[in-house]
Write a protein that holds these residues in place. Sequence first.
Motif, PDB file in Angstrom:
ATOM      1  N   LEU A   1       0.825  -1.216   0.000  1.00 17.58           N
ATOM      2  CA  LEU A   1       0.000   0.000   0.000  1.00 17.58           C
ATOM      3  C   LEU A   1       0.855   1.262   0.000  1.00 17.58           C
ATOM      4  N   LEU A   2       1.979   1.231   0.698  1.00 17.04           N
ATOM      5  CA  LEU A   2       2.864   2.396   0.740  1.00 17.04           C
ATOM      6  C   LEU A   2       3.434   2.694  -0.646  1.00 17.04           C
ATOM      7  N   ARG A   3       3.799   1.655  -1.376  1.00 16.39           N
ATOM      8  CA  ARG A   3       4.451   1.834  -2.674  1.00 16.39           C
ATOM      9  C   ARG A   3       3.468   2.012  -3.826  1.00 16.39           C
ATOM     10  N   ARG A   4       2.297   1.365  -3.724  1.00 16.12           N
ATOM     11  CA  ARG A   4       1.378   1.369  -4.867  1.00 16.12           C
ATOM     12  C   ARG A   4       0.040   2.037  -4.583  1.00 16.12           C
ATOM     13  N   GLY A   5      -0.166   2.525  -3.377  1.00 15.50           N
ATOM     14  CA  GLY A   5      -1.424   3.175  -3.050  1.00 15.50           C
ATOM     15  C   GLY A   5      -2.514   2.168  -2.737  1.00 15.50           C
ATOM     16  N   GLN A   6      -3.701   2.677  -2.509  1.00 10.62           N
ATOM     17  CA  GLN A   6      -4.806   1.803  -2.106  1.00 10.62           C
ATOM     18  C   GLN A   6      -5.043   0.695  -3.122  1.00 10.62           C
ATOM     19  N   ARG A   7      -5.511  -0.439  -2.632  1.00  7.76           N
ATOM     20  CA  ARG A   7      -5.715  -1.624  -3.472  1.00  7.76           C
ATOM     21  C   ARG A   7      -7.024  -2.293  -3.130  1.00  7.76           C
ATOM     22  N   ARG A   8      -7.558  -3.013  -4.096  1.00 12.13           N
ATOM     23  CA  ARG A   8      -8.720  -3.868  -3.843  1.00 12.13           C
ATOM     24  C   ARG A   8      -8.261  -5.089  -3.065  1.00 12.13           C
ATOM     25  N   MET A   9      -9.176  -5.654  -2.306  1.00  8.62           N
ATOM     26  CA  MET A   9      -8.857  -6.860  -1.530  1.00  8.62           C
ATOM     27  C   MET A   9      -8.367  -7.978  -2.453  1.00  8.62           C
ATOM     28  N   GLY A  10      -9.021  -8.169  -3.594  1.00  4.42           N
ATOM     29  CA  GLY A  10      -8.612  -9.212  -4.533  1.00  4.42           C
ATOM     30  C   GLY A  10      -7.210  -8.991  -5.068  1.00  4.42           C
ATOM     31  N   GLY A  11      -6.858  -7.738  -5.273  1.00  2.74           N
ATOM     32  CA  GLY A  11      -5.512  -7.403  -5.730  1.00  2.74           C
ATOM     33  C   GLY A  11      -4.463  -7.756  -4.689  1.00  2.74           C
ATOM     34  N   LEU A  12      -4.772  -7.486  -3.421  1.00  9.72           N
ATOM     35  CA  LEU A  12      -3.856  -7.858  -2.342  1.00  9.72           C
ATOM     36  C   LEU A  12      -3.650  -9.368  -2.326  1.00  9.72           C
ATOM     37  N   SER A  13      -4.752 -10.085  -2.466  1.00 15.81           N
ATOM     38  CA  SER A  13      -4.700 -11.541  -2.455  1.00 15.81           C
ATOM     39  C   SER A  13      -3.775 -12.060  -3.545  1.00 15.81           C
ATOM     40  N   LYS A  14      -3.935 -11.549  -4.741  1.00 23.24           N
ATOM     41  CA  LYS A  14      -3.138 -12.011  -5.879  1.00 23.24           C
ATOM     42  C   LYS A  14      -1.666 -11.655  -5.722  1.00 23.24           C
ATOM     43  N   ILE A  15      -1.382 -10.416  -5.415  1.00 21.18           N
ATOM     44  CA  ILE A  15       0.007  -9.965  -5.330  1.00 21.18           C
ATOM     45  C   ILE A  15       0.747 -10.656  -4.184  1.00 21.18           C
ATOM     46  N   LEU A  16       0.081 -10.862  -3.055  1.00 20.78           N
ATOM     47  CA  LEU A  16       0.729 -11.460  -1.891  1.00 20.78           C
ATOM     48  C   LEU A  16       0.652 -12.989  -1.878  1.00 20.78           C
ATOM     49  N   SER A  17       0.020 -13.566  -2.897  1.00 20.52           N
ATOM     50  CA  SER A  17      -0.139 -15.031  -2.998  1.00 20.52           C
ATOM     51  C   SER A  17      -0.805 -15.615  -1.757  1.00 20.52           C
ATOM     52  N   LEU A  18      -1.876 -14.944  -1.315  1.00 17.48           N
ATOM     53  CA  LEU A  18      -2.672 -15.411  -0.186  1.00 17.48           C
ATOM     54  C   LEU A  18      -4.088 -15.666  -0.673  1.00 17.48           C
ATOM     55  N   ASN A  19      -4.755 -16.652  -0.080  1.00 17.76           N
ATOM     56  CA  ASN A  19      -6.133 -16.889  -0.495  1.00 17.76           C
ATOM     57  C   ASN A  19      -7.036 -15.786   0.072  1.00 17.76           C
ATOM     58  N   PRO A  20      -8.174 -15.532  -0.567  1.00 17.25           N
ATOM     59  CA  PRO A  20      -9.042 -14.424  -0.146  1.00 17.25           C
ATOM     60  C   PRO A  20      -9.441 -14.455   1.335  1.00 17.25           C
ATOM     61  N   PRO A  21      -9.804 -15.618   1.916  1.00 15.59           N
ATOM     62  CA  PRO A  21     -10.139 -15.592   3.342  1.00 15.59           C
ATOM     63  C   PRO A  21      -8.959 -15.172   4.230  1.00 15.59           C
TER      64      PRO A  21
ATOM     65  N   ASP B   1     -17.043  -0.351  -8.106  1.00 17.53           N
ATOM     66  CA  ASP B   1     -17.719  -1.650  -8.045  1.00 17.53           C
ATOM     67  C   ASP B   1     -18.126  -1.886  -6.594  1.00 17.53           C
ATOM     68  N   GLY B   2     -19.360  -1.628  -6.286  1.00 19.44           N
ATOM     69  CA  GLY B   2     -19.855  -1.700  -4.912  1.00 19.44           C
ATOM     70  C   GLY B   2     -19.682  -3.042  -4.233  1.00 19.44           C
ATOM     71  N   ARG B   3     -19.381  -4.095  -5.018  1.00 20.33           N
ATOM     72  CA  ARG B   3     -19.169  -5.413  -4.415  1.00 20.33           C
ATOM     73  C   ARG B   3     -17.782  -5.562  -3.814  1.00 20.33           C
ATOM     74  N   GLY B   4     -16.849  -4.721  -4.250  1.00 26.56           N
ATOM     75  CA  GLY B   4     -15.463  -4.833  -3.819  1.00 26.56           C
ATOM     76  C   GLY B   4     -15.132  -3.889  -2.680  1.00 26.56           C
ATOM     77  N   ALA B   5     -14.022  -4.175  -2.034  1.00 31.19           N
ATOM     78  CA  ALA B   5     -13.548  -3.322  -0.943  1.00 31.19           C
ATOM     79  C   ALA B   5     -12.151  -2.814  -1.275  1.00 31.19           C
ATOM     80  N   MET B   6     -11.915  -1.564  -0.937  1.00 29.23           N
ATOM     81  CA  MET B   6     -10.612  -0.937  -1.123  1.00 29.23           C
ATOM     82  C   MET B   6      -9.916  -0.833   0.231  1.00 29.23           C
ATOM     83  N   VAL B   7      -8.624  -1.062   0.234  1.00 31.26           N
ATOM     84  CA  VAL B   7      -7.826  -0.985   1.460  1.00 31.26           C
ATOM     85  C   VAL B   7      -6.787   0.104   1.264  1.00 31.26           C
ATOM     86  N   ALA B   8      -6.659   0.985   2.258  1.00 23.76           N
ATOM     87  CA  ALA B   8      -5.705   2.097   2.194  1.00 23.76           C
ATOM     88  C   ALA B   8      -4.988   2.232   3.526  1.00 23.76           C
TER      89      ALA B   8
END
Length: 144
Positions: A47-67, A90-97
Amino acid sequence: MARIRAVDRRLFLLIEIAARRLNREADKRLKDEAGVSSAQAGVLFLLLRRGQRRMGGLSKILSLNPPAVTGLVDRMVKAGLVSRTTDKTDGRGAMVALTRKGTEAAERADIVLRELNADLEARLGDEVSDTLHDALTRIVIAES
């Protein structure tokens, strides 16, 4: 001395054991000096380097499952390190900052991890460090 075949070296096991030991060492120092775990530090750096991210994006980049990401982010929200809002596009998604507290923790964690990297490079030497970096980068890129 005869060259040891890869199957006899148990590379996967050695990498796994080394990763666990390094992770424990990093977790202890990060908690003591920055107040975060290594998993939390990964989210903070992203988040510091790339700014806010969607939860799904965090999951993919960090190689962690969504739960796992949901639980991690929940704990980080509770600790005041990040905020979570509904994605406006997209109201279904969540942004993390990052919050201010999260930014400060990320900066402290960055110092800790730079020191850990320097210690590891000193233990291994430049040539082995370069070889290990190249090898691990190949593994990470192949999984992308």
